[in-house]
Design a protein around this motif. Structure first.
Motif, short mmCIF file in Angstrom:
data_model
loop_
_atom_site.label_atom_id
_atom_site.label_comp_id
_atom_site.label_asym_id
_atom_site.label_seq_id
_atom_site.Cartn_x
_atom_site.Cartn_y
_atom_site.Cartn_z
N LEU A 135 0.88 -1.18 -0.15
CA LEU A 135 -0.03 -0.04 -0.02
C LEU A 135 0.97 1.31 0.12
CD1 LEU A 135 -2.67 -1.19 2.63
CD2 LEU A 135 -2.44 -1.52 0.09
N ASP A 138 1.57 4.01 2.82
CA ASP A 138 2.23 3.67 3.83
C ASP A 138 4.06 3.69 3.50
OD1 ASP A 138 0.54 3.16 6.21
OD2 ASP A 138 0.06 1.23 5.31
N ARG A 174 -8.33 2.40 13.13
CA ARG A 174 -7.79 2.75 12.14
C ARG A 174 -7.01 1.75 11.20
NH1 ARG A 174 -4.22 8.36 12.47
NH2 ARG A 174 -5.84 9.54 13.69
N TYR A 175 -6.89 0.52 12.04
CA TYR A 175 -5.81 -0.63 11.43
C TYR A 175 -6.68 -1.74 11.70
CZ TYR A 175 -2.46 3.31 11.94
OH TYR A 175 -1.61 4.24 11.85
N GLY A 176 -6.00 -2.83 10.92
CA GLY A 176 -6.04 -4.40 11.39
C GLY A 176 -5.28 -4.41 12.37
N GLU A 195 -10.50 -6.25 12.11
CA GLU A 195 -10.25 -4.96 11.35
C GLU A 195 -10.91 -3.94 12.21
OE1 GLU A 195 -8.38 -4.44 8.83
OE2 GLU A 195 -9.55 -2.44 7.96
N LYS A 196 -9.94 -2.84 12.39
CA LYS A 196 -10.52 -1.52 12.82
C LYS A 196 -11.32 -1.63 14.06
CE LYS A 196 -9.75 0.93 8.86
NZ LYS A 196 -9.77 0.30 7.69
N VAL A 208 -1.53 -3.62 11.54
CA VAL A 208 -1.03 -3.88 10.43
C VAL A 208 -0.67 -2.73 9.76
CG1 VAL A 208 -1.72 -5.22 8.22
CG2 VAL A 208 -2.44 -6.07 10.25
N GLY A 210 0.77 -1.18 5.66
CA GLY A 210 0.67 -1.79 4.35
C GLY A 210 1.39 -2.58 3.51
N GLN A 234 -13.24 -6.81 3.25
CA GLN A 234 -11.87 -6.64 4.00
C GLN A 234 -10.92 -7.74 3.79
OE1 GLN A 234 -11.03 -3.86 5.16
NE2 GLN A 234 -13.11 -2.78 5.64
C1 G1P Z 1 -5.86 -1.07 5.18
C2 G1P Z 1 -6.27 -2.48 6.03
C3 G1P Z 1 -5.71 -2.16 7.51
C4 G1P Z 1 -4.40 -1.80 7.70
C5 G1P Z 1 -4.31 -0.34 6.82
C6 G1P Z 1 -2.80 -0.04 6.80
O1 G1P Z 1 -6.94 -0.04 5.95
O2 G1P Z 1 -7.44 -2.54 5.78
O3 G1P Z 1 -5.99 -3.47 8.07
O4 G1P Z 1 -4.03 -1.61 9.15
O5 G1P Z 1 -4.61 -0.46 5.36
O6 G1P Z 1 -2.45 1.22 6.17
P1 G1P Z 1 -6.99 1.43 5.17
O7 G1P Z 1 -6.09 2.40 5.30
O8 G1P Z 1 -7.20 1.30 3.62
O9 G1P Z 1 -8.48 2.05 5.64
#
Ligand code: G1P
Length: 294
Positions: A135, A138, A174-176, A195-196, A208, A210, A234
């Motif tokens: 991602l 990040d 905000r995170y997993g 998740e979140k 978690v 990205g 998710q």
């Molecule tokens: C996603 C994932 C989440 C992770 C995060 C990291 O969430 O669903 O589990 O912790 O990226 O950046 P998002 O930021 O897309 O909402």
């Protein structure tokens, strides 16, 4: 299991998001093209993958993302112009990081149904081998590329492996978040992932970030995965569903993460990366001091 592990050769970059948090900057350009110093976020992500030995780069895009496709192509007009002005160094620098012909592919997510859905859209391009997910939001500042650290750890863990970092519990939604079974050094074996979660429901403070290395079986699970947190499909829920057959590990990578999906994080990333640059470090440092002190 470890000795039968296939090499991680492919990385998926989900880049379909609208980037509404960065409007108006993202009105007519993808958020992944926002520069940190002088390089787009998505290029940092691709270079990190290259440092980890990745050979194939799969972008899951959406509408309005063609600038990303152009960025990973040769620009002949620019090459000619730079050449005619004698700017050979700039010309060479434009291509050192460019993946070769056929190493980059694009598919469209069509509908923004969540990260799990975006990853699932890459199933035909990934095929039947373990793969990375990166991602670009990040952004990692480190001496050794975090994805390289993960690829090395993956030789021992197999299964699904995620990069994690400790976050204040107040930010867990905000995170997993991993439910931790045991930790050895920088490696954590999980017994669950959610998740979140709200802070009071968070099973740990390990979030978690990205970077993922996943087994291809995740695609089968994702094809049946219903909506989860926020009404989205998710990735986290698929990983939880796979735990019975595929171990889930988290790794605390060396390096600092900048959340470039967040305005302050993005500005901070610019400052941190600029201060690492020999060409601007001294000047910037002095001028930042001046701003902070006045
Ligand atoms: C996603 C994932 C989440 C992770 C995060 C990291 O969430 O669903 O589990 O912790 O990226 O950046 P998002 O930021 O897309 O909402």
């Amino acid at each position: 299991m470890a000795h039968t592990q296939k090499k991680v050769r492919k990385a998926v970059f989900p880049v379909g998001g609208l980037g509404t948090r960065f409007l108006p900057a993202t009105k007519a350009q993808p958020k992944e093209m926002l520069p940190v110093v002088d390089k787009p976020l998505i290029q940092y992500a691709v270079e990190e993958a290259q440092a980890a030995g990745i050979e194939e780069f799969i972008f899951v895009t959406g509408r309005g993302k063609t600038a990303i496709e152009d960025h990973f192509d040769i620009s002949f007009e620019l090459k000619d112009q730079l050449a005619s002005r004698g700017k050979d160094e700039a010309n060479a620098a434009m291509e050192t990081w460019l993946p070769g012909p056929g190493q980059v592919s694009f598919t469209r997510q069509q509908r923004p149904l969540g990260l799990g859905h975006a990853v699932w859209c890459a199933r035909a391009l990934v095929g039947n081998e373990p793969f990375a997910v990166v991602l670009a939001d990040d952004l990692m500042l480190s001496d050794v590329a975090p994805l390289k650290q993960m690829v090395e750890a993956y030789e021992h863990t197999g299964g699904n492996l995620l990069a994690v970092e400790r976050v204040p519990r107040a930010l867990s939604s905000r995170y997993g978040i991993l439910d931790v079974a045991e930790q050895h050094g920088n490696l954590v074996r999980a017994r669950g992932i959610v998740e979140k979660p709200k802070p009071e429901a968070a099973p740990s403070d390990l979030a978690v970030i990205g970077r993922y290395i996943l087994v291809p079986e995740v695609f089968d699970v994702l094809s049946h995965q219903g909506q989860g947190a926020g009404g989205e499909i998710q990735l986290t829920d698929a990983l939880q569903a796979m735990m019975r057959n595929h171990p889930l590990h988290g790794i605390l990578c060396d390096g600092t993460r900048y959340d470039c999906g967040d305005k302050a994080g993005f500005v901070l990333a610019n400052v941190a990366f600029a201060l690492r640059r020999n060409d601007i470090h001294d000047d910037l440092r002095a001028r930042l001091r001046h701003i902070v002190d006045n």
